[in-house]
Design an enzyme around this catalytic site. Structure first.
Site, PDB file in Angstrom:
ATOM      1  CG  ASP A  10      -1.637   1.250   1.548  1.00  0.00           C
ATOM      2  OD1 ASP A  10      -2.293   1.524   0.292  1.00  0.00           O
ATOM      3  OD2 ASP A  10      -1.919   1.807   2.245  1.00  0.00           O
ATOM      4  CB  SER A  11      -0.065   4.776  -0.642  1.00  0.00           C
ATOM      5  OG  SER A  11      -0.942   4.787  -0.040  1.00  0.00           O
ATOM      6  CB  CYS A  73      -2.524   0.750  -2.725  1.00  0.00           C
ATOM      7  SG  CYS A  73      -2.862   2.807  -2.964  1.00  0.00           S
ATOM      8  CD  GLU A 152      -2.334   7.913   7.687  1.00  0.00           C
ATOM      9  OE1 GLU A 152      -1.843   8.736   8.071  1.00  0.00           O
ATOM     10  OE2 GLU A 152      -2.299   7.469   6.448  1.00  0.00           O
ATOM     11  CB  CYS A 184     -10.100   4.933  -0.011  1.00  0.00           C
ATOM     12  SG  CYS A 184      -8.575   5.683   0.944  1.00  0.00           S
ATOM     13  CG  HIS A 186      -6.874   5.564   4.997  1.00  0.00           C
ATOM     14  ND1 HIS A 186      -5.899   5.158   4.050  1.00  0.00           N
ATOM     15  CD2 HIS A 186      -5.931   6.248   5.832  1.00  0.00           C
ATOM     16  CE1 HIS A 186      -4.743   5.446   4.427  1.00  0.00           C
ATOM     17  NE2 HIS A 186      -4.753   6.299   5.601  1.00  0.00           N
TER      18      HIS A 186
HETATM   19  N1  DGL Z   1      -4.200   3.647   0.197  1.00  0.00           N
HETATM   20  C1  DGL Z   1      -4.522   4.741  -0.463  1.00  0.00           C
HETATM   21  C2  DGL Z   1      -5.783   4.236  -1.350  1.00  0.00           C
HETATM   22  O1  DGL Z   1      -6.272   3.174  -0.949  1.00  0.00           O
HETATM   23  C3  DGL Z   1      -5.158   5.976   0.287  1.00  0.00           C
HETATM   24  C4  DGL Z   1      -3.958   6.882   0.927  1.00  0.00           C
HETATM   25  C5  DGL Z   1      -3.150   7.600  -0.401  1.00  0.00           C
HETATM   26  O2  DGL Z   1      -3.719   8.402  -0.856  1.00  0.00           O
HETATM   27  O3  DGL Z   1      -2.204   7.029  -0.598  1.00  0.00           O
HETATM   28  O4  DGL Z   1      -6.221   4.537  -2.260  1.00  0.00           O
END
Ligand code: DGL
Length: 268
Positions: A10-11, A73, A152, A184, A186
């Site tokens: 993931d990012s 991600c 977060e 997403c 989050h």
């Molecule tokens: N992990 C990213 C997503 O699911 C969200 C956080 C980001 O913008 O990197 O799109």
């Protein structure tokens, strides 16, 4: 060989919601996770940059000898799944297709909402995936970038989150959606706040959970399940500040997490 770990990336930290879904469904699979905490967020970045980062992320996981790559991600799954597949040399599962499929199966009125980062929504990847399966579904999408920092910060029941959720989700309610894709990593953390804003009237689809189901299907189909019934080994690597990841991570993972390591050899 089947005791090799699933590789999840993931990012940043959000992909731990997908790890949570994977461990719930497959409690004996080992998992190696990489979070690109040095360069998060990916959501506001261009597809070109996200694709470049994604290629480096998957290369790191492949060096850890993973048996499959799970693109947790949504942003990478939306704009760079092909590049991940090219680099992976092992089966790859993203979150878009499973999320879209689960939404179609759930929506009775065939009116589906999608929320995600700017890059995910601009790519229209969920919309395309839905329309490929059912061209007559009414689809409405909204980018919700502020949900990422709110999750977060752990502002789940905070009035600021309720206000932001109302602002983002009100236009979707006007379209009379009965199903909403949490597109997403989050957003599952904010699930209760989102559900409250929608008065519990809309089915919420966690694309991470849908992806975990698909991972299980692929493992079974290819006879790649870990035969061991031991407690699994979960390994976490990040590109920056492991301590912060460990602190915030438990809220996303839903359980205590072990040591978080700086990814050695990961060149930014
Ligand atoms: N992990 C990213 C997503 O699911 C969200 C956080 C980001 O913008 O990197 O799109």
């Amino acid at each position: 060989m089947n005791n090799r770990p699933l590789g999840v990336f993931d990012s940043g930290i959000g992909g731990l919601t997908v790890v949570h879904a994977l461990t719930k469904r497959m409690p004996h699979e080992n998992i190696t996770y990489f979070g690109d905490t040095a360069r998060v967020p990916y959501g506001p970045k261009s597809p070109q940059v996200v694709r470049e980062y994604a290629a480096q992320d998957v290369d790191f996981l492949i060096r850890q000898n993973v048996k499959m790559v799970v693109v947790a991600c949504n942003t990478v799954s939306a704009v760079g799944l092909d590049i991940v597949q090219k680099h992976a040399k092992v089966p790859v599962v993203g979150v878009i297709l499973p999320g879209a499929t689960a939404a179609i199966a759930t929506s009775k009125k065939r009116r589906i909402g999608i929320i995600g980062t700017r890059a995910t929504i601009n790519s229209r990847a969920y919309e395309h995936a839905i329309r490929q399966r059912d061209a007559d579904v009414h689809v409405v999408a909204a980018e919700c970038p502020l949900f990422v920092p709110l999750a977060e910060e752990g502002w789940i029941d905070h009035p600021a989150t309720a206000l932001v959720a109302k602002e983002y989700l009100f236009p979707l309610t006007l379209e009379k959606i009965d199903t909403l894709i949490l597109g997403c990593t989050h957003y599952p953390v904010l699930r209760s706040a989102i559900d409250r804003t929608l008065n519990g009237q809309v089915a919420l689809i966690d694309s991470g959970e849908a992806a975990a189901e698909e991972v299980e299907r692929v493992l079974d189909e290819r006879k790649m399940r870990n035969p061991s019934a031991e407690r699994p080994h979960l390994q976490f690597f990040v590109s920056d500040i492991p301590a912060k990841f460990a602190e915030v991570g438990e809220r996303f993972l839903g359980q205590k997490m072990g040591r978080v390591q700086k990814a050695e050899g990961f060149v930014l």
